[in-house]
Write a protein that holds these residues in place. Structure first.
Motif, short mmCIF file in Angstrom:
data_model
loop_
_atom_site.label_atom_id
_atom_site.label_comp_id
_atom_site.label_asym_id
_atom_site.label_seq_id
_atom_site.Cartn_x
_atom_site.Cartn_y
_atom_site.Cartn_z
N ASP A 92 0.65 -1.18 -0.10
CA ASP A 92 -0.20 0.09 0.08
C ASP A 92 0.83 1.39 -0.02
N LEU A 93 2.01 1.26 0.53
CA LEU A 93 2.95 2.37 0.40
C LEU A 93 3.19 2.65 -1.16
N GLY A 94 3.43 1.61 -1.86
CA GLY A 94 3.63 1.74 -3.25
C GLY A 94 2.34 2.34 -3.80
N PHE A 95 1.34 1.75 -3.49
CA PHE A 95 0.16 2.29 -4.00
C PHE A 95 -0.10 3.76 -3.84
N HIS A 96 0.28 4.13 -2.76
CA HIS A 96 0.25 5.71 -2.28
C HIS A 96 1.19 6.41 -3.30
N GLN A 97 2.42 5.95 -3.49
CA GLN A 97 3.39 6.64 -4.54
C GLN A 97 2.86 6.66 -5.77
N TYR A 98 1.89 5.54 -6.27
CA TYR A 98 1.48 5.38 -7.59
C TYR A 98 0.49 6.65 -7.72
N TYR A 99 -0.35 6.83 -7.06
CA TYR A 99 -1.64 7.76 -6.96
C TYR A 99 -1.04 9.09 -6.57
N ALA A 100 0.08 9.45 -5.99
CA ALA A 100 0.81 10.67 -5.98
C ALA A 100 1.50 11.09 -7.07
N GLY A 101 1.87 10.19 -8.31
CA GLY A 101 2.54 10.37 -9.28
C GLY A 101 3.91 10.39 -9.28
N ARG A 102 4.38 9.54 -8.03
CA ARG A 102 5.84 9.48 -7.93
C ARG A 102 6.07 7.94 -8.24
N TYR A 103 6.20 7.82 -9.62
CA TYR A 103 6.09 6.48 -10.13
C TYR A 103 7.57 5.76 -9.85
N ASP A 104 8.73 6.52 -10.07
CA ASP A 104 10.10 5.83 -9.61
C ASP A 104 9.93 5.14 -8.11
#
Length: 439
Positions: A279-291
Protein backbone atom coordinates in the motif's frame (compact mmCIF):
# COMPACT_ATOMS: atom_id res chain seq x y z
CA UNK A 1 -11.40 10.79 22.46
CA UNK A 2 -15.01 11.36 23.61
CA UNK A 3 -16.44 8.76 25.96
CA UNK A 4 -19.93 8.09 27.34
CA UNK A 5 -20.06 5.51 30.09
CA UNK A 6 -16.58 4.36 29.09
CA UNK A 7 -17.64 3.72 25.49
CA UNK A 8 -16.17 5.80 22.63
CA UNK A 9 -18.29 8.13 20.52
CA UNK A 10 -17.03 8.33 16.93
CA UNK A 11 -16.18 11.86 15.76
CA UNK A 12 -14.17 13.27 12.87
CA UNK A 13 -11.00 15.17 13.68
CA UNK A 14 -12.56 18.55 12.87
CA UNK A 15 -15.70 17.80 14.88
CA UNK A 16 -13.57 16.87 17.87
CA UNK A 17 -11.43 20.02 17.49
CA UNK A 18 -14.63 22.05 17.33
CA UNK A 19 -15.93 20.38 20.49
CA UNK A 20 -12.66 21.05 22.32
CA UNK A 21 -12.80 24.73 21.37
CA UNK A 22 -16.38 25.08 22.61
CA UNK A 23 -15.83 23.10 25.82
CA UNK A 24 -12.77 25.10 26.80
CA UNK A 25 -14.99 28.21 26.59
CA UNK A 26 -17.95 26.53 28.29
CA UNK A 27 -20.68 29.02 29.13
CA UNK A 28 -19.22 31.69 26.84
CA UNK A 29 -20.21 32.67 23.32
CA UNK A 30 -17.61 31.69 20.70
CA UNK A 31 -18.03 33.59 17.44
CA UNK A 32 -18.19 31.88 14.08
CA UNK A 33 -15.05 33.68 12.96
CA UNK A 34 -13.12 32.50 16.04
CA UNK A 35 -14.26 28.92 15.48
CA UNK A 36 -13.27 28.98 11.83
CA UNK A 37 -9.83 30.44 12.66
CA UNK A 38 -9.21 27.92 15.45
CA UNK A 39 -10.49 24.73 13.83
CA UNK A 40 -9.34 25.49 10.28
CA UNK A 41 -6.11 27.51 10.81
CA UNK A 42 -4.42 28.93 7.72
CA UNK A 43 -7.26 27.62 5.57
CA UNK A 44 -10.10 29.44 3.84
CA UNK A 45 -13.31 27.42 4.30
CA UNK A 46 -16.98 28.16 3.79
CA UNK A 47 -19.19 28.71 6.82
CA UNK A 48 -21.19 25.64 5.79
CA UNK A 49 -18.26 23.50 7.06
CA UNK A 50 -18.87 24.91 10.53
CA UNK A 51 -22.62 24.33 10.27
CA UNK A 52 -22.18 20.71 9.16
CA UNK A 53 -19.74 19.92 11.97
CA UNK A 54 -21.99 21.53 14.58
CA UNK A 55 -24.79 19.28 13.30
CA UNK A 56 -22.53 16.22 13.57
CA UNK A 57 -21.62 17.18 17.14
CA UNK A 58 -25.22 17.67 18.18
CA UNK A 59 -26.23 14.27 16.87
CA UNK A 60 -23.32 12.59 18.66
CA UNK A 61 -23.71 14.47 21.96
CA UNK A 62 -27.49 14.40 22.24
CA UNK A 63 -27.70 10.62 21.75
CA UNK A 64 -28.79 9.40 25.15
CA UNK A 65 -29.29 12.93 26.50
CA UNK A 66 -32.97 13.30 25.74
CA UNK A 67 -33.89 16.65 24.31
CA UNK A 68 -31.18 18.53 26.19
CA UNK A 69 -29.29 20.87 23.85
CA UNK A 70 -25.62 20.90 24.79
CA UNK A 71 -24.64 23.42 22.07
CA UNK A 72 -26.65 26.62 21.84
CA UNK A 73 -26.89 28.63 18.64
CA UNK A 74 -26.69 32.40 19.00
CA UNK A 75 -28.20 33.57 15.68
CA UNK A 76 -25.78 35.35 13.29
CA UNK A 77 -23.07 35.37 15.99
CA UNK A 78 -21.84 31.94 16.99
CA UNK A 79 -22.27 29.03 19.43
CA UNK A 80 -22.09 28.38 23.17
CA UNK A 81 -21.45 25.11 25.03
CA UNK A 82 -24.00 25.35 27.83
CA UNK A 83 -23.11 22.39 30.09
CA UNK A 84 -20.69 22.99 32.99
CA UNK A 85 -17.41 21.13 32.84
CA UNK A 86 -14.85 20.18 35.45
CA UNK A 87 -11.21 19.18 35.03
CA UNK A 88 -10.22 15.62 35.87
CA UNK A 89 -6.91 13.94 36.48
CA UNK A 90 -5.00 11.22 34.61
CA UNK A 91 -6.70 9.83 31.53
CA UNK A 92 -9.79 12.04 31.58
CA UNK A 93 -9.17 15.70 30.91
CA UNK A 94 -12.69 17.03 31.27
CA UNK A 95 -15.98 15.64 32.52
CA UNK A 96 -19.22 17.25 31.45
CA UNK A 97 -21.63 17.63 34.37
CA UNK A 98 -25.37 17.70 34.51
CA UNK A 99 -27.67 16.04 31.94
CA UNK A 100 -24.84 14.90 29.66
CA UNK A 101 -24.94 11.47 31.36
CA UNK A 102 -21.27 10.82 31.88
CA UNK A 103 -19.72 12.37 28.78
CA UNK A 104 -15.96 12.56 29.11
CA UNK A 105 -13.26 13.95 26.86
CA UNK A 106 -9.78 12.47 26.64
CA UNK A 107 -7.08 14.47 24.89
CA UNK A 108 -4.31 13.00 22.72
CA UNK A 109 -0.93 12.61 24.37
CA UNK A 110 -2.30 12.00 27.85
CA UNK A 111 -1.75 8.78 29.70
CA UNK A 112 -4.64 6.42 29.18
CA UNK A 113 -5.47 2.83 29.87
CA UNK A 114 -4.56 0.12 27.44
CA UNK A 115 -7.46 -0.98 25.23
CA UNK A 116 -9.28 -4.11 26.32
CA UNK A 117 -8.20 -7.05 24.20
CA UNK A 118 -10.91 -9.53 23.36
CA UNK A 119 -8.96 -12.80 23.67
CA UNK A 120 -10.70 -16.05 24.51
CA UNK A 121 -9.73 -18.12 27.52
CA UNK A 122 -10.56 -21.18 25.42
CA UNK A 123 -7.33 -22.36 23.78
CA UNK A 124 -9.11 -24.01 20.83
CA UNK A 125 -11.08 -20.84 20.06
CA UNK A 126 -7.92 -18.74 20.28
CA UNK A 127 -6.00 -21.09 17.98
CA UNK A 128 -8.83 -20.95 15.43
CA UNK A 129 -8.77 -17.15 15.66
CA UNK A 130 -5.00 -17.02 15.06
CA UNK A 131 -5.31 -19.40 12.09
CA UNK A 132 -7.99 -17.12 10.69
CA UNK A 133 -5.78 -14.05 10.98
CA UNK A 134 -2.91 -15.88 9.30
CA UNK A 135 -5.15 -16.83 6.36
CA UNK A 136 -6.64 -13.33 6.18
CA UNK A 137 -3.17 -11.82 5.79
CA UNK A 138 -2.62 -13.77 2.55
CA UNK A 139 -5.54 -11.99 0.81
CA UNK A 140 -6.22 -14.63 -1.90
CA UNK A 141 -9.85 -15.69 -2.35
CA UNK A 142 -9.09 -19.24 -1.19
CA UNK A 143 -7.19 -17.98 1.89
CA UNK A 144 -10.01 -15.59 2.81
CA UNK A 145 -12.53 -18.43 2.62
CA UNK A 146 -10.31 -20.55 4.88
CA UNK A 147 -10.08 -17.61 7.26
CA UNK A 148 -13.88 -17.36 7.39
CA UNK A 149 -14.08 -21.05 8.29
CA UNK A 150 -11.52 -20.57 11.08
CA UNK A 151 -13.24 -17.50 12.50
CA UNK A 152 -16.61 -19.26 12.37
CA UNK A 153 -15.11 -22.19 14.26
CA UNK A 154 -13.74 -19.74 16.84
CA UNK A 155 -17.13 -18.13 17.50
CA UNK A 156 -18.82 -21.56 17.57
CA UNK A 157 -16.46 -22.54 20.40
CA UNK A 158 -16.64 -19.13 22.09
CA UNK A 159 -19.72 -17.12 21.02
CA UNK A 160 -18.46 -14.08 22.96
CA UNK A 161 -15.11 -13.80 21.15
CA UNK A 162 -15.47 -10.29 19.69
CA UNK A 163 -12.10 -10.42 17.92
CA UNK A 164 -13.25 -13.39 15.82
CA UNK A 165 -16.40 -11.55 14.72
CA UNK A 166 -14.13 -8.67 13.76
CA UNK A 167 -12.02 -11.14 11.77
CA UNK A 168 -15.13 -12.23 9.90
CA UNK A 169 -15.87 -8.58 9.13
CA UNK A 170 -12.36 -8.07 7.78
CA UNK A 171 -12.61 -11.19 5.58
CA UNK A 172 -15.85 -10.08 3.97
CA UNK A 173 -14.53 -6.54 3.52
CA UNK A 174 -11.46 -7.99 1.77
CA UNK A 175 -13.64 -10.18 -0.45
CA UNK A 176 -15.41 -6.96 -1.41
CA UNK A 177 -12.50 -4.59 -1.96
CA UNK A 178 -10.58 -7.24 -3.89
CA UNK A 179 -13.69 -7.77 -6.06
CA UNK A 180 -13.89 -11.51 -5.39
CA UNK A 181 -17.62 -11.21 -4.69
CA UNK A 182 -20.27 -8.52 -5.28
CA UNK A 183 -20.03 -5.43 -3.04
CA UNK A 184 -23.57 -5.79 -1.66
CA UNK A 185 -22.91 -9.33 -0.46
CA UNK A 186 -19.44 -8.55 0.89
CA UNK A 187 -19.89 -5.24 2.67
CA UNK A 188 -23.33 -6.02 4.10
CA UNK A 189 -21.84 -9.09 5.80
CA UNK A 190 -18.79 -7.07 6.92
CA UNK A 191 -21.04 -4.47 8.54
CA UNK A 192 -23.11 -7.12 10.31
CA UNK A 193 -20.10 -8.90 11.82
CA UNK A 194 -18.30 -5.66 12.76
CA UNK A 195 -21.42 -4.41 14.55
CA UNK A 196 -21.65 -7.70 16.45
CA UNK A 197 -17.99 -7.39 17.50
CA UNK A 198 -18.48 -3.79 18.59
CA UNK A 199 -21.56 -4.76 20.63
CA UNK A 200 -19.59 -7.50 22.39
CA UNK A 201 -16.58 -5.29 23.15
CA UNK A 202 -16.94 -1.53 22.74
CA UNK A 203 -13.25 -0.99 23.55
CA UNK A 204 -11.99 -3.14 20.67
CA UNK A 205 -10.46 -1.09 17.86
CA UNK A 206 -10.82 -3.66 15.07
CA UNK A 207 -14.59 -3.43 14.43
CA UNK A 208 -14.43 0.36 14.18
CA UNK A 209 -11.72 0.05 11.51
CA UNK A 210 -13.85 -2.52 9.67
CA UNK A 211 -16.88 -0.23 9.80
CA UNK A 212 -14.68 2.55 8.44
CA UNK A 213 -13.98 0.41 5.37
CA UNK A 214 -17.69 -0.30 4.91
CA UNK A 215 -18.56 3.39 5.16
CA UNK A 216 -15.77 4.33 2.72
CA UNK A 217 -16.09 1.62 0.11
CA UNK A 218 -19.80 0.77 0.17
CA UNK A 219 -21.83 3.49 1.82
CA UNK A 220 -19.63 6.34 0.48
CA UNK A 221 -20.16 8.03 3.84
CA UNK A 222 -17.02 10.16 4.01
CA UNK A 223 -17.62 11.76 7.41
CA UNK A 224 -18.73 8.47 8.93
CA UNK A 225 -15.66 6.63 7.63
CA UNK A 226 -13.34 9.31 9.01
CA UNK A 227 -14.99 9.05 12.41
CA UNK A 228 -14.76 5.25 12.58
CA UNK A 229 -11.08 5.18 11.60
CA UNK A 230 -10.22 7.87 14.12
CA UNK A 231 -12.15 6.02 16.80
CA UNK A 232 -10.20 2.82 16.03
CA UNK A 233 -6.88 4.65 16.24
CA UNK A 234 -7.87 6.36 19.49
CA UNK A 235 -8.77 2.99 21.01
CA UNK A 236 -5.55 1.34 19.84
CA UNK A 237 -2.88 3.62 18.34
CA UNK A 238 -0.72 0.57 17.59
CA UNK A 239 -3.32 -1.26 15.47
CA UNK A 240 -1.51 -1.04 12.15
CA UNK A 241 -4.47 -2.00 9.94
CA UNK A 242 -6.51 0.95 11.25
CA UNK A 243 -3.77 3.36 10.18
CA UNK A 244 -3.33 1.52 6.86
CA UNK A 245 -7.02 1.76 6.03
CA UNK A 246 -7.28 5.31 7.32
CA UNK A 247 -4.46 6.21 4.93
CA UNK A 248 -6.52 4.78 2.06
CA UNK A 249 -9.50 6.89 3.14
CA UNK A 250 -7.35 10.02 3.40
CA UNK A 251 -5.88 9.44 -0.06
CA UNK A 252 -9.29 8.97 -1.65
CA UNK A 253 -10.54 12.05 0.23
CA UNK A 254 -7.79 14.19 -1.31
CA UNK A 255 -5.63 14.49 1.84
CA UNK A 256 -2.46 12.99 0.37
CA UNK A 257 0.04 14.35 2.91
CA UNK A 258 -1.93 12.99 5.86
CA UNK A 259 -2.42 9.72 3.97
CA UNK A 260 1.30 9.22 3.47
CA UNK A 261 1.93 9.91 7.15
CA UNK A 262 -0.61 7.27 8.23
CA UNK A 263 0.74 4.54 5.94
CA UNK A 264 4.23 5.30 7.23
CA UNK A 265 2.97 4.99 10.81
CA UNK A 266 1.34 1.69 9.89
CA UNK A 267 4.63 0.43 8.50
CA UNK A 268 6.47 1.51 11.65
CA UNK A 269 4.17 -0.78 13.60
CA UNK A 270 4.41 -3.73 11.18
CA UNK A 271 7.56 -3.14 9.09
CA UNK A 272 7.42 -6.56 7.38
CA UNK A 273 3.71 -6.55 6.50
CA UNK A 274 3.29 -7.30 2.80
CA UNK A 275 -0.10 -5.53 2.47
CA UNK A 276 1.14 -2.40 4.24
CA UNK A 277 4.35 -2.23 2.22
CA UNK A 278 2.39 -2.78 -1.00
CA UNK A 279 0.00 0.00 0.00
CA UNK A 280 2.95 2.34 0.43
CA UNK A 281 3.72 1.71 -3.26
CA UNK A 282 0.04 2.24 -4.03
CA UNK A 283 0.26 5.68 -2.35
CA UNK A 284 3.35 6.58 -4.41
CA UNK A 285 1.48 5.51 -7.56
CA UNK A 286 -1.54 7.73 -6.89
CA UNK A 287 0.77 10.62 -5.97
CA UNK A 288 2.44 10.32 -9.39
CA UNK A 289 5.80 9.38 -7.86
CA UNK A 290 6.22 6.45 -10.21
CA UNK A 291 9.95 5.85 -9.73
CA UNK A 292 9.46 5.63 -5.97
CA UNK A 293 6.45 3.33 -6.49
CA UNK A 294 8.56 0.99 -8.61
CA UNK A 295 11.28 0.79 -5.95
CA UNK A 296 8.79 0.16 -3.15
CA UNK A 297 6.81 -2.50 -5.01
CA UNK A 298 9.96 -4.30 -6.14
CA UNK A 299 11.04 -4.30 -2.49
CA UNK A 300 7.78 -6.08 -1.60
CA UNK A 301 8.38 -8.64 -4.33
CA UNK A 302 11.86 -9.31 -2.97
CA UNK A 303 10.13 -10.33 0.27
CA UNK A 304 7.53 -12.43 -1.55
CA UNK A 305 7.83 -12.81 -5.36
CA UNK A 306 4.27 -14.10 -5.61
CA UNK A 307 2.37 -11.40 -3.73
CA UNK A 308 -0.38 -10.40 -6.22
CA UNK A 309 -1.16 -6.83 -5.03
CA UNK A 310 2.47 -5.81 -5.51
CA UNK A 311 2.47 -7.17 -9.08
CA UNK A 312 -0.86 -5.43 -9.76
CA UNK A 313 0.34 -2.00 -8.63
CA UNK A 314 3.72 -2.44 -10.26
CA UNK A 315 1.91 -3.18 -13.53
CA UNK A 316 -0.25 -0.09 -13.08
CA UNK A 317 2.91 1.96 -12.46
CA UNK A 318 4.72 0.60 -15.52
CA UNK A 319 1.62 1.42 -17.54
CA UNK A 320 1.82 5.11 -16.52
CA UNK A 321 5.52 5.10 -17.44
CA UNK A 322 4.61 3.87 -20.92
CA UNK A 323 6.29 0.49 -20.33
CA UNK A 324 3.40 -1.54 -21.67
CA UNK A 325 5.21 -4.85 -22.14
CA UNK A 326 6.51 -4.72 -18.55
CA UNK A 327 3.00 -3.84 -17.33
CA UNK A 328 1.45 -6.80 -19.15
CA UNK A 329 4.13 -9.09 -17.73
CA UNK A 330 3.23 -7.97 -14.18
CA UNK A 331 -0.48 -8.58 -14.73
CA UNK A 332 0.28 -12.08 -16.01
CA UNK A 333 2.26 -12.68 -12.82
CA UNK A 334 -0.87 -11.76 -10.88
CA UNK A 335 -2.92 -14.25 -12.85
CA UNK A 336 -0.45 -17.05 -12.21
CA UNK A 337 -1.48 -16.82 -8.55
CA UNK A 338 -5.06 -15.50 -8.87
CA UNK A 339 -6.39 -17.35 -11.87
CA UNK A 340 -9.04 -15.45 -13.84
CA UNK A 341 -9.09 -12.55 -11.39
CA UNK A 342 -11.26 -9.99 -13.23
CA UNK A 343 -9.33 -7.03 -11.76
CA UNK A 344 -6.05 -8.05 -13.40
CA UNK A 345 -7.80 -9.24 -16.57
CA UNK A 346 -9.39 -5.79 -16.94
CA UNK A 347 -6.07 -4.08 -16.17
CA UNK A 348 -4.46 -6.15 -18.92
CA UNK A 349 -7.24 -5.13 -21.30
CA UNK A 350 -6.75 -1.43 -20.64
CA UNK A 351 -3.00 -1.66 -21.24
CA UNK A 352 -3.52 -3.62 -24.45
CA UNK A 353 -5.86 -0.88 -25.68
CA UNK A 354 -3.48 1.90 -24.60
CA UNK A 355 -0.66 0.14 -26.48
CA UNK A 356 -2.75 0.11 -29.66
CA UNK A 357 -3.37 -3.65 -29.55
CA UNK A 358 -7.03 -3.30 -30.35
CA UNK A 359 -7.70 -6.92 -31.23
CA UNK A 360 -6.14 -8.12 -27.97
CA UNK A 361 -8.19 -5.62 -25.95
CA UNK A 362 -11.40 -6.73 -27.66
CA UNK A 363 -10.53 -10.35 -26.92
CA UNK A 364 -10.13 -9.43 -23.27
CA UNK A 365 -13.56 -7.78 -23.28
CA UNK A 366 -14.97 -11.08 -24.54
CA UNK A 367 -13.04 -12.90 -21.81
CA UNK A 368 -14.55 -10.64 -19.14
CA UNK A 369 -18.02 -11.30 -20.54
CA UNK A 370 -17.45 -15.06 -20.30
CA UNK A 371 -16.13 -14.73 -16.74
CA UNK A 372 -19.18 -12.69 -15.79
CA UNK A 373 -21.45 -15.66 -16.52
CA UNK A 374 -19.98 -17.62 -13.62
CA UNK A 375 -18.45 -15.13 -11.17
CA UNK A 376 -18.62 -11.49 -10.18
CA UNK A 377 -16.91 -9.12 -12.62
CA UNK A 378 -16.71 -5.48 -11.57
CA UNK A 379 -18.24 -3.15 -14.14
CA UNK A 380 -15.58 -0.58 -13.27
CA UNK A 381 -12.93 -2.80 -14.90
CA UNK A 382 -15.02 -3.45 -18.00
CA UNK A 383 -15.63 0.29 -18.40
CA UNK A 384 -11.88 0.89 -18.29
CA UNK A 385 -11.26 -1.40 -21.25
CA UNK A 386 -13.92 0.44 -23.26
CA UNK A 387 -12.30 3.75 -22.28
CA UNK A 388 -8.89 2.48 -23.41
CA UNK A 389 -10.42 1.54 -26.78
CA UNK A 390 -11.86 5.03 -27.14
CA UNK A 391 -15.44 3.72 -26.96
CA UNK A 392 -16.58 6.41 -24.59
CA UNK A 393 -20.35 5.90 -24.82
CA UNK A 394 -19.93 2.25 -23.91
CA UNK A 395 -17.56 3.19 -21.08
CA UNK A 396 -20.10 5.56 -19.55
CA UNK A 397 -22.92 3.04 -19.90
CA UNK A 398 -20.90 0.43 -17.97
CA UNK A 399 -19.68 2.98 -15.41
CA UNK A 400 -23.31 3.65 -14.55
CA UNK A 401 -23.68 -0.08 -13.89
CA UNK A 402 -20.73 0.22 -11.51
CA UNK A 403 -22.78 2.75 -9.52
CA UNK A 404 -25.67 0.30 -9.38
CA UNK A 405 -23.25 -2.34 -8.04
CA UNK A 406 -21.93 0.10 -5.41
CA UNK A 407 -18.47 -0.65 -6.79
CA UNK A 408 -15.83 0.34 -4.26
CA UNK A 409 -13.46 1.25 -7.10
CA UNK A 410 -15.53 4.38 -7.66
CA UNK A 411 -13.89 6.08 -4.68
CA UNK A 412 -10.81 6.31 -6.94
CA UNK A 413 -12.71 7.94 -9.79
CA UNK A 414 -11.06 11.33 -9.48
CA UNK A 415 -7.53 9.95 -8.88
CA UNK A 416 -7.31 7.00 -11.30
CA UNK A 417 -5.16 8.27 -14.20
CA UNK A 418 -6.71 5.73 -16.57
CA UNK A 419 -9.78 7.98 -16.83
CA UNK A 420 -7.82 10.99 -18.05
CA UNK A 421 -9.25 10.81 -21.58
CA UNK A 422 -12.79 11.06 -20.17
CA UNK A 423 -12.17 13.49 -17.34
CA UNK A 424 -13.40 16.63 -19.13
CA UNK A 425 -16.56 15.00 -20.45
CA UNK A 426 -19.64 16.43 -18.65
CA UNK A 427 -20.84 12.87 -18.05
CA UNK A 428 -17.67 12.11 -16.10
CA UNK A 429 -18.04 15.30 -14.08
CA UNK A 430 -21.56 14.19 -13.18
CA UNK A 431 -20.25 10.82 -11.97
CA UNK A 432 -17.72 12.60 -9.76
CA UNK A 433 -20.49 14.78 -8.37
CA UNK A 434 -22.53 11.69 -7.49
CA UNK A 435 -19.66 10.42 -5.36
CA UNK A 436 -19.84 13.59 -3.21
CA UNK A 437 -16.09 13.65 -2.67
CA UNK A 438 -14.90 15.81 0.25
CA UNK A 439 -13.83 19.27 -0.84
Amino acid sequence: LLLRGGEPIALTAKAFDLLVTLVLQSGHLVSKDDLLRTVWPDTVVEEVNLTVNISVLRKALNRGCGETALIQTVPTRGYRFVVPVKPREAAVALELEGPSHGLRMQFPGQERRDPVRSVSENADAYRAYLQGRNDWNQRSEEALKRAIENFQRAVYIDPHLAAAYSGLADCYAALGYLSYIAPTEAFTAASRYATKARDLDAALAEPHASLGLVKLYFEWDWLGADAEFQCAIALDPDYAAARQWYSIYLLAAGRATEALRQIQLARQREPLSLPINADLGFHQYYAGRYDEAVKQLQFVLEMNPKFPPAHLWLGRTFQELGKFDEALAEFRQVEEVLHEWPVSVAARGFVAAAAGRTYEAEEILAELERLGRRKFVTSYGVALVYAGLGQHDAAFAVLNKAFDERSHWLVWLRLDPRWNTLRHDPRFMELERRMQFPQ
